[in-house]
Design a protein around this motif. Structure first.
Motif, PDB file in Angstrom:
ATOM      1  N   GLN A   1       0.699  -1.306  -0.056  1.00  0.00           N
ATOM      2  CA  GLN A   1      -0.056  -0.163   0.172  1.00  0.00           C
ATOM      3  C   GLN A   1       0.954   1.282  -0.022  1.00  0.00           C
ATOM      4  OE1 GLN A   1      -3.659   0.018   2.231  1.00  0.00           O
ATOM      5  NE2 GLN A   1      -2.999   2.134   3.047  1.00  0.00           N
TER       6      GLN A   1
ATOM      7  N   PHE B   1      -4.431  -0.566  -2.622  1.00  0.00           N
ATOM      8  CA  PHE B   1      -5.477  -0.208  -1.747  1.00  0.00           C
ATOM      9  C   PHE B   1      -5.885  -1.742  -1.234  1.00  0.00           C
ATOM     10  CE2 PHE B   1      -9.609   1.866  -0.230  1.00  0.00           C
ATOM     11  CZ  PHE B   1      -9.243   1.645   0.964  1.00  0.00           C
TER      12      PHE B   1
ATOM     13  N   LEU C   1      -4.486 -13.623 -10.608  1.00  0.00           N
ATOM     14  CA  LEU C   1      -5.970 -13.743 -10.927  1.00  0.00           C
ATOM     15  C   LEU C   1      -6.808 -12.456 -10.951  1.00  0.00           C
ATOM     16  CD1 LEU C   1      -7.314 -16.961  -9.221  1.00  0.00           C
ATOM     17  CD2 LEU C   1      -6.549 -16.752 -11.813  1.00  0.00           C
TER      18      LEU C   1
ATOM     19  N   ARG D   1      -4.830  -7.462 -12.072  1.00  0.00           N
ATOM     20  CA  ARG D   1      -4.957  -6.748 -13.378  1.00  0.00           C
ATOM     21  C   ARG D   1      -6.382  -5.939 -13.313  1.00  0.00           C
ATOM     22  NH1 ARG D   1      -8.291  -9.908 -17.188  1.00  0.00           N
ATOM     23  NH2 ARG D   1      -9.227 -11.547 -16.267  1.00  0.00           N
ATOM     24  N   VAL D   2      -7.159  -5.968 -12.158  1.00  0.00           N
ATOM     25  CA  VAL D   2      -8.292  -5.111 -11.845  1.00  0.00           C
ATOM     26  C   VAL D   2      -7.847  -3.839 -11.217  1.00  0.00           C
ATOM     27  CG1 VAL D   2     -10.173  -6.945 -11.858  1.00  0.00           C
ATOM     28  CG2 VAL D   2      -9.030  -5.903  -9.702  1.00  0.00           C
TER      29      VAL D   2
ATOM     30  N   GLU E   1      -7.721  -0.266  -8.856  1.00  0.00           N
ATOM     31  CA  GLU E   1      -7.535   0.139  -7.789  1.00  0.00           C
ATOM     32  C   GLU E   1      -8.760  -0.439  -6.721  1.00  0.00           C
ATOM     33  OE1 GLU E   1      -6.086   3.616  -5.992  1.00  0.00           O
ATOM     34  OE2 GLU E   1      -7.372   4.720  -7.368  1.00  0.00           O
ATOM     35  N   ILE E   2      -9.710   0.206  -7.120  1.00  0.00           N
ATOM     36  CA  ILE E   2     -11.041   0.273  -6.176  1.00  0.00           C
ATOM     37  C   ILE E   2     -11.661  -1.490  -6.296  1.00  0.00           C
ATOM     38  CG2 ILE E   2     -13.047   0.824  -8.006  1.00  0.00           C
ATOM     39  CD1 ILE E   2     -12.339   2.379  -4.545  1.00  0.00           C
ATOM     40  N   TYR E   3     -11.554  -1.923  -7.544  1.00  0.00           N
ATOM     41  CA  TYR E   3     -11.920  -3.289  -7.665  1.00  0.00           C
ATOM     42  C   TYR E   3     -10.966  -4.237  -6.755  1.00  0.00           C
ATOM     43  CZ  TYR E   3     -15.121  -2.494 -11.253  1.00  0.00           C
ATOM     44  OH  TYR E   3     -16.368  -2.165 -12.304  1.00  0.00           O
TER      45      TYR E   3
ATOM     46  N   HIS F   1       1.535   4.276 -13.469  1.00  0.00           N
ATOM     47  CA  HIS F   1       2.203   2.729 -13.970  1.00  0.00           C
ATOM     48  C   HIS F   1       2.313   2.974 -15.618  1.00  0.00           C
ATOM     49  CE1 HIS F   1      -1.781   1.625 -15.796  1.00  0.00           C
ATOM     50  NE2 HIS F   1      -2.284   2.433 -14.873  1.00  0.00           N
ATOM     51  N   LEU F   2       1.620   3.871 -16.317  1.00  0.00           N
ATOM     52  CA  LEU F   2       2.221   3.825 -18.033  1.00  0.00           C
ATOM     53  C   LEU F   2       3.477   4.355 -17.968  1.00  0.00           C
ATOM     54  CD1 LEU F   2      -1.313   5.085 -19.358  1.00  0.00           C
ATOM     55  CD2 LEU F   2      -0.350   2.915 -19.558  1.00  0.00           C
TER      56      LEU F   2
ATOM     57  N   SER G   1       2.504   6.539   5.326  1.00  0.00           N
ATOM     58  CA  SER G   1       2.750   5.713   4.326  1.00  0.00           C
ATOM     59  C   SER G   1       3.779   5.861   3.487  1.00  0.00           C
ATOM     60  CB  SER G   1       1.345   6.094   3.441  1.00  0.00           C
ATOM     61  OG  SER G   1       1.078   4.826   2.773  1.00  0.00           O
TER      62      SER G   1
ATOM     63  N   ASN H   1       2.320   6.467 -29.555  1.00  0.00           N
ATOM     64  CA  ASN H   1       1.802   5.488 -28.683  1.00  0.00           C
ATOM     65  C   ASN H   1       1.842   4.182 -29.349  1.00  0.00           C
ATOM     66  OD1 ASN H   1       1.290   7.374 -26.539  1.00  0.00           O
ATOM     67  ND2 ASN H   1      -0.894   7.760 -27.333  1.00  0.00           N
TER      68      ASN H   1
ATOM     69  N   LEU I   1       1.942   1.484 -26.549  1.00  0.00           N
ATOM     70  CA  LEU I   1       0.701   1.906 -25.515  1.00  0.00           C
ATOM     71  C   LEU I   1      -0.432   1.115 -26.059  1.00  0.00           C
ATOM     72  CD1 LEU I   1       0.436   3.270 -22.987  1.00  0.00           C
ATOM     73  CD2 LEU I   1      -0.303   5.255 -23.921  1.00  0.00           C
TER      74      LEU I   1
ATOM     75  N   ARG J   1       4.732  12.839 -17.583  1.00  0.00           N
ATOM     76  CA  ARG J   1       4.184  11.969 -16.658  1.00  0.00           C
ATOM     77  C   ARG J   1       5.410  11.547 -15.761  1.00  0.00           C
ATOM     78  NH1 ARG J   1      -0.453   9.191 -19.205  1.00  0.00           N
ATOM     79  NH2 ARG J   1      -0.719   8.338 -17.216  1.00  0.00           N
TER      80      ARG J   1
END
Lengths: 619, 288
Positions: free
Chosen positions: A74, A80, A127, A130-131, A133-135, A217-218, A278, A420, A425, A461
């Motif tokens: 975290q 999260f 598994l 790859r979703v 952050e909130i997922y 992350h990109l 943190s 890109n 990308l 970025r």
């Protein structure tokens, strides 16, 4: 290399190599956790006469291991996760079951728990990471609920709601820590060792990768960081630390039951980390100490204890969102920025710094022009559509090593899309991208950097919370080819020296310890360029590097681009400033509505009727 | 099986109420309210006070709960305004976790540590539909859910307020530049979600018991439902919540009550693996 460079302070002196021993020690990553460990040992000594506080201290030391672990996922990598309880539980139950029912040695039981946690975390990460952050937060919540459900469902093994009593004292090589004081000391030692390990990992390449993916992350992938692998590693480390914390916890209170590993503990661990700071190992420990002591103090106010605890968390988070350690860092940053106002005004001067002369000397001077070892970067017949918008319709571009190839065209003509696609990308709908004859169209961004591609971004970025030096270190960690290997232009320059060299080349050595978000616009652009160069690429893709720069800054940029192409780098330059384009480009390609409408030498392009109509206009 | 499915749909309807509030708040603020469950608990306890202690009629009790939860929503917004405007997701999560602890502590200090029992609002025998029994409580829940859904549908599809809500959820900065009073939208979202949670708590309490952890129990399932449907989509939230309700009750009925949680949360993880964006979710494309 560069003949001239724009630096704020002429002849920036290199760091004094004879820093005192003390100063060196202070800057080592393992020093703060060792100091905190010693202080906690002192605390154990101070409370050793008081059974209640000794118990609290022993317990908080066990939990601190879990918080330090949570900090990997975290704090550093920015995941999260609510999964802490499940991994504490894996450790706690492994220890309890294996030591009471199967009479394993505590050490083996703890190691087995950690291994199990690592396996569970790896599978789970593969598994679900790859979703977004909130997922992920919800997926980890589900993990905790499933763990709780399984404890109840397999009550033959786990004792169900009754739990497992009489977990034996930890013993190692015949020595058993059956006194509470011995237990507390054992916990201090284990905690300190693991905290030092965490601090070392976080200060090194894995830690930098964690922070890079957290920030962006990109951009991290563009720096060669394998994003998924990095997330997974941080998650597995958190799980292993969590499991060890759970084992210590089981030994410390000699009892496990399901209520010890419900969601509350996940939540409290997060609160500890945030309140302590943190991202920092010391912060994680500090937060654990603060909250655990607060919880113990408020139990004296019977009935009010939860109220006070809740208020501490609520206002702790609202008043100091970056925690104790983060707040201290912010203060230092602020002083740093303020102190710049009191410095002698920087003179803009044309100068060559000593280290740059070194670089020129180290440069073997082999120009890769023409017959370079990698050949050319080419996009052939590339198509790309976004829904109904046909962004690219059969575009061909060929970038030669050692050449500056400008890509111009009106807004929305597909310039950024092409970059890109080249950098990985987006995937091509049709067509191919080849580097040195090898098709790289199927490679992901991070893997393309290995083939010798680097890029900058139109809107910048940067890793905002990282220092300039760390921003450049991240791609440096994934530099290609491996330093020292055949083909490297700077075979002897590795590690920190490489980052220093690149930062020096763009002329911001005096800012290298400043956080990227505190830099002015022009300097942020320089860091972007430095970050791309630090990959030591064959081909550099620059998306509007001169946008927003002053005239003098543009001139400096042009110098850098010339120097880089002189080293054999092929540069694809998307740019609106015609001054810059006409000044440096060897070849110009013009895009309009996703099609190439002209390609050739700058002078020829400037005279081309179609290009004038579509883009340049008449002056 | 039919009975279990009908019970599951009603339970899912209650989850849907909670999920809608959660999703609307998240859409407009990107704020994960961990005290949402405690708002629900609060509604249940207030309902107990109004109906059992003060012997008020239940429709009046609902009105009073709406008033109380409005105050609660405004208070939460005031407390977390700074955090919301900075979009600090994690800090918001922690702060509301603290807030939840505070709410639970206050409840416990007021009502004591024992679980309370709230009788069904209407004391009449169940209605039989296709051989399955439907209690009046279940009918009230279904009725309330339908009313809320219709009102929301009307607001979102046919009113200017709906347009404003969608605009704010899509891009708060752009909405603000266009003259949308985003601060008001945020405040309204807090109030709306708190009210829905409170009323849902009051309505489901008779089926469970009025306990401190009632909110936890229900909100997690509701949130899982909203993720099953695809987080951010209101239709998805409702459909997902009903799926979770049905799956949960059937798992308990067909297998074993112990496997209730494993079934629900296992379903979620399975879904994330197969279709990470949920049933109605859309994939986000990051712009560079």
């Amino acid at each position: 290399m560069a003949e001239t460079t724009l630096t704020a302070e002429p002849g920036t002196a290199p760091r004094d190599p004879r820093r005192s021993l003390v100063a060196t020690a202070i800057h080592r990553p393992e020093t703060p956790p060792v100091v905190v460990g010693l202080l906690l040992l002192l605390l154990v000594g101070l409370v050793s006469g008081d059974g209640r506080w000794l118990g609290t201290t022993a317990l908080l030391l066990a939990l601190a291991v879990g918080t330090v672990g949570l900090n990997f996922a975290q704090g550093a990598a920015g995941i999260f996760t609510l999964g802490t309880a499940a991994f504490l539980g894996v450790g706690g139950y492994s220890t309890a079951i294996l030591t009471t029912r199967y009479e394993w040695s505590p050490l083996l039981a703890a190691l087995a728990g950690a291994a199990l946690a690592a396996v569970v975390a790896s599978v789970f990460a593969l598994l679900t990471l790859r979703v977004s952050e909130i997922y992920l937060a919800i997926a980890t919540l589900a993990l905790v609920q499933i763990f709780g459900g399984m404890i109840l469902a397999y009550d033959g093994l786990t004792g169900g709601v009754d739990g497992i009593p009489a977990v034996p004292a930890p013993a190692l090589f015949g020595f058993a820590a059956d006194e509470l004081l011995e237990l507390a000391i054992l916990n201090v030692v284990v905690m300190t060792v693991l905290a030092v390990g965490a601090a070392v990992v976080l200060a090194a390449k894995p830690g930098r990768s964690f922070r890079a993916v957290r920030e962006d992350h990109l951009a991290a992938a563009g720096c060669g960081v394998r994003v998924n692998r990095t997330f997974n590693l941080s998650f597995v480390l958190a799980a292993v630390y969590g499991s060890i914390a759970g084992s210590l916890f089981a030994h410390t209170i000699a009892f496990v039951d399901p209520t010890a590993f419900n969601l509350d503990i996940s939540v409290i661990a997060i609160a500890m980390l945030v309140i302590g700071g943190s991202g920092s190992v010391v912060g994680a420990i500090l937060g654990t100490v603060l909250l655990q002591v607060a919880a113990e103090v408020v139990t004296e106010f019977k009935g009010f204890s939860n109220l006070l605890f809740g208020l501490v968390i609520l206002f702790g988070a609202l008043v100091s969102p970056r925690g104790v350690v983060g707040g201290a860092h912010d203060l230092v940053d602020r002083v740093q920025v303020l102190s710049r106002f009191f410095r002698r005004p920087a003179r803009v001067a044309v100068a060559r710094t000593p280290r740059q002369r070194d670089a020129v000397a180290r440069d073997p001077g082999q120009s890769l022009n023409g017959a370079g070892p990698v050949g050319v970067l080419e996009a052939t017949d590339v198509w790309k559509a976004f829904g109904g918008v046909k962004a690219l319709q059969g575009v061909d571009v060929r970038v030669e090593p050692g050449q500056i190839h400008a890509l111009i065209g009106p807004n929305g003509s597909g310039k950024s899309t092409l970059i890109n696609m080249l950098s990985g990308l987006y995937r091509v709908d049709r067509g191919d991208i080849r580097l040195g004859g090898r098709s790289i169209g199927g490679l992901r961004t991070a893997d393309r950097t290995t083939t010798g591609l680097a890029r900058t971004y139109q809107n910048g970025r940067l890793f905002k919370e990282l220092s300039v030096f760390e921003n450049v270190q991240v791609p440096g960690d994934h530099r290609r080819p491996t330093p020292g290997a055949v083909g490297s232009r700077w075979p002897g320059v590795t590690g920190r020296a490489w980052a220093e060299l690149v930062i020096d080349f763009v002329g911001i050595t005096h800012l290298e310890s400043t956080k990227a978000r505190l830099l002015g616009f022009g300097n942020q652009r320089r860091v972007e360029l430095a970050r791309a160069i630090a990959l030591d690429p064959w081909f550099l893709l620059l998306d509007e590097p001169a946008a927003g720069l002053s005239g003098m800054e543009q001139e400096a940029l042009v110098e850098k681009l010339r120097a880089l192409s002189g080293l054999g780098m092929g540069i694809l330059l998307v740019e609106h400033s015609m001054n810059v384009v006409m000044d440096v480009a060897d070849t110009v390609t013009v895009l309009d509505f996703g099609k190439v409408i002209g390609c050739g030498a700058p002078a020829a392009i400037r005279a081309d009727r179609k290009v004038i109509d579509a883009y340049l206009g008449v002056s | 099986m039919l009975q279990a499915t009908i019970n599951g749909i009603v339970l899912g309807g209650a989850y849907a109420l909670v999920a809608i509030g959660f999703v609307v708040l998240f859409n407009n603020t990107k704020f994960f309210n961990f005290a949402h469950g405690d708002f629900l608990t609060m509604g249940a306890f207030l309902g107990y006070s109004f109906v059992v202690s003060l012997k008020l009629a239940w429709p009046l009790a609902i009105v009073l709960i709406v008033v109380a939860m409005t105050v609660m929503g405004l208070l939460t917004e005031l407390l977390t305004r700074q955090v919301v405007s900075r979009r600090a997701l994690l800090i918001g999560a922690i702060a509301t976790l603290g807030l939840g602890l505070v709410i639970r502590a206050v409840i416990q200090m007021t009502y004591g540590p024992v679980d309370l029992y709230l009788p069904p609002l209407v004391d009449r025998p169940a209605v039989r539909v296709f051989g399955a029994a439907l209690s009046y409580q279940q009918l009230i829940i279904v009725g309330f859910v339908l009313v809320v859904l219709l009102v929301l549908y009307w607001i979102y599809q046919h009113t200017f307020v709906g347009l404003v809500l969608k605009a704010t959820a899509e891009d708060p900065t752009a909405a603000q530049i266009m003259g949308v009073p985003t601060a008001l939208v945020v405040r309204g979202s807090f109030v709306g979600s708190a009210v829905l949670a409170g009323v849902a708590g009051f309505l489901v309490a008779p089926s469970f018991s009025v306990s401190l952890l009632l909110g936890y129990l229900i909100v997690f399932k509701a949130v899982v439902g909203s993720f099953v449907g695809g987080f951010g989509s209101l239709v998805g939230a409702v459909v997902g919540a009903v799926i979770v309700g049905v799956a949960e009750v059937n798992a308990a009925y067909l297998v074993d009550a112990d496997y209730r949680n494993i079934a629900v949360y296992g379903l979620l993880i399975l879904l994330f693996i197969v279709r990470p964006t949920g049933l109605f979710g859309t994939k986000l494309v990051e712009k560079v």
